[in-house]
Every structure is written in C-alpha cells, then in structure tokens.
Design an enzyme around this catalytic site. Structure first.
Site, PDB file in Angstrom:
ATOM      1  N   GLN A  47     -24.863 -24.176  11.088  1.00 45.33           N
ATOM      2  CA  GLN A  47     -25.229 -25.578  10.998  1.00 45.33           C
ATOM      3  C   GLN A  47     -26.091 -25.925  12.211  1.00 45.33           C
ATOM      4  O   GLN A  47     -26.091 -25.180  13.173  1.00 45.33           O
ATOM      5  CB  GLN A  47     -23.992 -26.454  10.936  1.00 45.33           C
ATOM      6  N   GLU A  65     -22.774 -31.131   9.271  1.00 46.53           N
ATOM      7  CA  GLU A  65     -21.523 -31.612   8.688  1.00 46.53           C
ATOM      8  C   GLU A  65     -20.720 -32.366   9.750  1.00 46.53           C
ATOM      9  O   GLU A  65     -20.883 -32.134  10.964  1.00 46.53           O
ATOM     10  CB  GLU A  65     -20.725 -30.395   8.177  1.00 46.53           C
ATOM     11  N   ASN A  82     -19.653 -29.929  -3.501  1.00 47.82           N
ATOM     12  CA  ASN A  82     -19.841 -28.772  -2.623  1.00 47.82           C
ATOM     13  C   ASN A  82     -18.688 -27.792  -2.848  1.00 47.82           C
ATOM     14  O   ASN A  82     -17.523 -28.198  -2.867  1.00 47.82           O
ATOM     15  CB  ASN A  82     -19.821 -29.223  -1.160  1.00 47.82           C
ATOM     16  N   GLU A  83     -19.017 -26.538  -2.986  1.00 52.14           N
ATOM     17  CA  GLU A  83     -17.995 -25.490  -3.149  1.00 52.14           C
ATOM     18  C   GLU A  83     -16.862 -25.981  -4.064  1.00 52.14           C
ATOM     19  O   GLU A  83     -15.685 -25.946  -3.718  1.00 52.14           O
ATOM     20  CB  GLU A  83     -17.481 -25.008  -1.784  1.00 52.14           C
ATOM     21  N   GLU A 137     -26.043 -23.059   2.160  1.00 53.52           N
ATOM     22  CA  GLU A 137     -25.227 -22.664   3.320  1.00 53.52           C
ATOM     23  C   GLU A 137     -25.401 -21.172   3.521  1.00 53.52           C
ATOM     24  O   GLU A 137     -25.091 -20.378   2.624  1.00 53.52           O
ATOM     25  CB  GLU A 137     -23.747 -23.006   3.123  1.00 53.52           C
ATOM     26  N   TYR A 139     -22.132 -16.370   3.700  1.00 51.04           N
ATOM     27  CA  TYR A 139     -22.029 -16.234   5.157  1.00 51.04           C
ATOM     28  C   TYR A 139     -21.939 -14.761   5.544  1.00 51.04           C
ATOM     29  O   TYR A 139     -21.314 -13.962   4.832  1.00 51.04           O
ATOM     30  CB  TYR A 139     -20.783 -16.972   5.672  1.00 51.04           C
TER      31      TYR A 139
END
Ligand code: AHR
Length: 497
Positions: A345, A26, A173-174, A296, A240
């Site tokens: 990432q 990103e 995204n999200e 992710e 996460y």
C-alpha cells in the site's frame, strides 16, 4: 550463450494504461492516519490536514489513481460515519487491523481532497460484506449527483456543492474472504444486484469493478465471467508475494539468498496468473472489453520487530525493488487485458512507496522503481523477444533478465530491465529493430547487499544513479547493456522521430 533482447520498435499496437501504475491506501496501521492525514492542527506541514511532503513525493510518480478505503476495512466501512463536522463523526473499531479506534476524521471529502492534491483518479471500493445496496447507491449519489437530490444536498451542506468525478468503483473486496466469505455463485448474484444501483449521474461514467479471484482461484473467475461478466467493466485479482508461509512469511530485511530467490520466484507467478485468468476471460470476452484489475499486489513479510502485528509495517529493500520491476514489466506485457493495478500500500503498510516516522519521511526502493518505470505510462508497448540465461539457486531456476519496452508520444523508446542474479554482473545484447537510435541515457539502482534499505538515519542508501562508463553502449542497431548483480534499470533512446 549471450543474453539477447530484440525490441520490435515498429510493431507496437497496445497502449500501456497509466492506471497500471496505481496505488492503494487503506485505513490500516499508519497508512491513512499519519501517512496521509495529520489533521489541520498538526505541526507537520499540511494542506487541509493532508501532509505536504507525502503528496509532493507521490506527485513525482504521476500517481494515476488511488484505491480507498480498503481492503478488508472497506467491507466494514459505513461512509455516512465519515462525513459532516469531524468532531461529530462516529467512532468505530477497526476490527481487521489492530482493533484500534477509527475516528472517521478521514472520510469521503478528505479522500477526494487528497486525490485532487495528488492529481490522481479516485477509486472507491464499496461495502458489500456488511453494507446495504441502499448505502452503496447513496454513496455514489452523494459523490456524483449534480443535485438537487437528498444526497447531493447533504454534500452541499457539508461544504461541497459541485459533484466530484468518480471514475472507478469496486463492488466489494475479497468477497471470498474478509469481504463476506461468499461462494462465487452467491457473490456473482450479489454483484449483479449491487452494481445495478451504482448509477451514472450527470456526466459521471463509472467503471464498475467486480471482486475477482485470490491468486490461483480460477473457478472464481470462471463463475464470475459466466454469470456476471456482462455487468462489469473490470474484474480484479489479488496476489501477494510471500517468501515463506502465511504464519511465518519471513523478515523484510534479514534474509538469505534462498529467501531472495523464493521471493522473486513467487513474484514471477504473476505471469501465470494473468495468463490463466486472462485465458478464462478470453473465452467469455474475446474482445477484451472487461479489464483485469490487479488491485492488490506486492510483497508481504513479517512486520518489523516491535511494531503492532495488525499494522503490517515492513521495511523495503533492493529485493522489493526487483519484485516491483519484475511485476510492472509483466503488467506492461499484458496491457491488452491488464488495464489497472494497485500496489499495496502507498505509505507505511506492506510494500510501501513511503515510510514515515512522525514528521520524518523516507522514500523506499519500490518508490524509486515506480519513478523509473513511469516513462511507460500511456506509451505504446513494444513487442520484445528475450533470450535469458537462468539465475539458478540449488535445483531451481528463474530467468536472470526481465525487460519491457515502450515508445512515447515524442518517439523516444524506453526500456526497463531487471537483472535478478545477485552473484555476477552480466551483459544483455539488445537489437533495435525498426528504429534508428541517436543516443542512450539511463539510470541504474543496485547495492552491494540484497537487504540494503533506506532508513530515517540514512535515507539515500538505495536510490537510482546515473550510468557508469560502459554500462550502455549504442553502436548502430545494437545496444549493449552491462548490469551489476541484482539491479534494476531504465534506459531512454532518443530517436529523433
Ligand atoms: O492489503 C492488506 C489486505 O490484504 C487487504 O485489506 C485485503 O484486501 C487483503 O487481504
């Protein structure tokens, strides 16, 4: 009781999609700028502005795909700012990540160049949150139309006549959060509309990925599958691993056994999320046409002291290696539904493969896990039966062992193992069913301290080593593994098949 594992070597039916071993880059902190892009005039050796050391290191992972440009950045990214002569490109403010100026020197052409250097498939995430349908549709036309067309002609004027191959495209995204704070019903309709104009030009067939749920948000998956399942090829999931809470996540390097335990326990929730999201998907899509794309995942700790809080720069220890190994083993086990994943990432951000400091570069323990585990890419997943004793901390328990096995095209069997208990070594008695193995080889990664990590002064503090005497004994159908506390390992069995 003895820890026992049975590998059913004659029962594999599913292929482990190499894309499970994918990555994410990103415009965040020092991931794109410095991590990949240094510019053509840099003293750091580069190819057309992309640093050579990072590309060479990542190529050794057989990195299958790269997701870009975000993340949250993606829903504020306007691709037209990032094409054409660099000195003329518009600057913007990267409001999500440190409010730094983004000069757009790394744009569409540079991204495809990076993917070509890496040998990785491009995965672009388009802007639904603040972009238009027209903008998204023209981006796809710009990348993939053979021409003549307004966008293909513009691409040619910018130096690229031939279209690129763009196999993967994410529509937002999200969208439940930084990507527009939408309700699932609203996003489902928006997804249907935007994806209509994500066209397959010429021979380029795009695999369309809808924004999926955050962790345990099962309602999101339910609504998306019900209202838009027929219009997508993949549905994403973000999760996460955080040992603490969002406001105080915990240090990447200064942690005790309680935090080590909590981190692994949280990472293992991936199993439940995949089972439950997958269960909902099964009701709407029993043939598993739609893939679950975990685009992710990884650890998220407090940033390294003294670094910009918006840059998400964190160190990476033996604990991260275990999180990576456990998670990849879970993905392999669910490879019928999980057909792509992207750790967050690649460089200098969150659970990175690589950390840089100017011209210097180090490989993290997570890098080494991806390198060890790459044997599974494209192999046939072998069903296992594992009986594991617990690793207990205070009144909580997790399994002390995790394993994944596969058979490659040459008939070799690969086994990846995590031993989570940090206090004692232990033995795993493995029965090889349905195959005769001739020899075993392997590598192990461990260290005396759980927070061991590589630094720019000591880049080899943690790296895989060859097996020591007695760590893997093969006798007929029995393979006896004795692993040190808190370790990850890969073993290869030659079968002569
Ligand atoms: O990976 C960092 C951020 O985490 C991404 O930008 C966003 O999608 C997620 O919340």
């Amino acid at each position: 009781m003895t820890n026992t594992l049975t590998i059913n070597a004659d029962q594999g039916t599913q292929t482990i999609d190499p894309h499970i071993y994918g990555h994410f880059a990103e415009h965040l902190g020092r991931c794109i700028y410095e991590g990949f892009w240094v510019g053509e005039d840099s003293d750091i050796p580069n190819t057309r502005g992309i640093r050579n050391d990072v590309v060479e290191a990542l190529k050794r992972l057989n990195i299958p795909n790269l997701r870009w440009p975000g993340g949250c950045f993606g829903d504020e990214y306007h691709w037209k700012d990032g094409v054409g002569p660099r000195e003329g490109r518009a600057s913007i403010v990267n409001t999500h990540w440190g409010s730094v100026t983004e000069n757009n020197h790394f744009g569409t052409h540079e991204f495809f160049d990076l993917c070509e250097l890496l040998g990785a498939a491009p995965y672009i995430c388009g802007n639904v949150g603040s972009g238009t349908v027209q903008e998204m549709s023209e981006w796809v036309e710009y990348c993939t139309h053979t021409g003549p067309s307004p966008m293909a002609d513009w691409r040619a004027r910018n130096g690229r006549k031939e279209p690129w191959e763009l196999p993967f495209f994410g529509v937002g995204n999200e969208s439940w959060g930084c990507g527009g704070n939408m309700r699932p019903e609203y996003y489902a309709d928006e997804y249907r509309r935007y994806q209509t104009y994500v066209r397959h030009y010429g021979g380029n067939k795009i695999f369309k990925i809808a924004c999926g749920a955050n962790s345990a948000d099962y309602e999101w998956t339910e609504v998306l599958m019900r209202r838009a399942g027929g219009h997508m090829d993949g549905l994403s999931l973000h999760f996460y691993t955080i040992p603490g809470v969002w406001k105080k996540k915990g240090s990447a390097t200064q942690f005790d056994q309680a935090e080590y335990f909590a981190t692994l326990q949280n990472a293992l929730k991936m199993e439940e999320f995949i089972q439950r999201h997958g269960g909902i998907m099964d009701r709407y899509d029993p043939k598993k046409r739609v893939a679950l794309i975990v685009d992710e995942w990884g650890t998220w700790f407090d940033v390294e002291p003294g670094t910009n809080p918006g840059f998400l720069y964190q160190q990476n220890t033996l604990r991260d290696a275990l999180v990576a190994g456990l998670t990849l083993n879970i993905f392999n086990a669910h490879c019928d539904r999980v057909r792509m994943a992207n750790i967050a990432q690649t460089v200098n951000v969150l659970q990175a493969m690589i950390l840089t400091d100017g011209a210097k570069m180090i490989l993290t323990p997570t890098y080494h896990v991806f390198e060890m585990w790459k044997v599974h890419q494209g192999a046939t997943m072998l069903p296992l039966h594992l009986w594991s004793e617990d690793y207990a901390h205070e009144d909580k328990q997790i399994p002390a062992w995790s394993a994944s096995a596969s058979k490659d095209g040459a008939g070799r069997i690969h086994l990846t193992v995590c031993h989570t208990n940090p206090s004692q070594s232990a033995t795993l008695s493995t029965q090889l069913r349905g195959v005769k193995a001739a020899s075993v080889s392997g590598r192990i990664m461990t260290a005396d301290a759980l927070n061991t990590h590589n630094t720019f002064d000591n880049a080899e503090a943690l790296a895989p080593r060859e097996l020591n005497e007695g760590e893997a004994r093969l006798e007929g159908e029995r393979l006896t593994l004795t692993l040190p506390p808190a370790s990850v390992a890969v073993f290869t069995l030659e079968t002569g098949a």
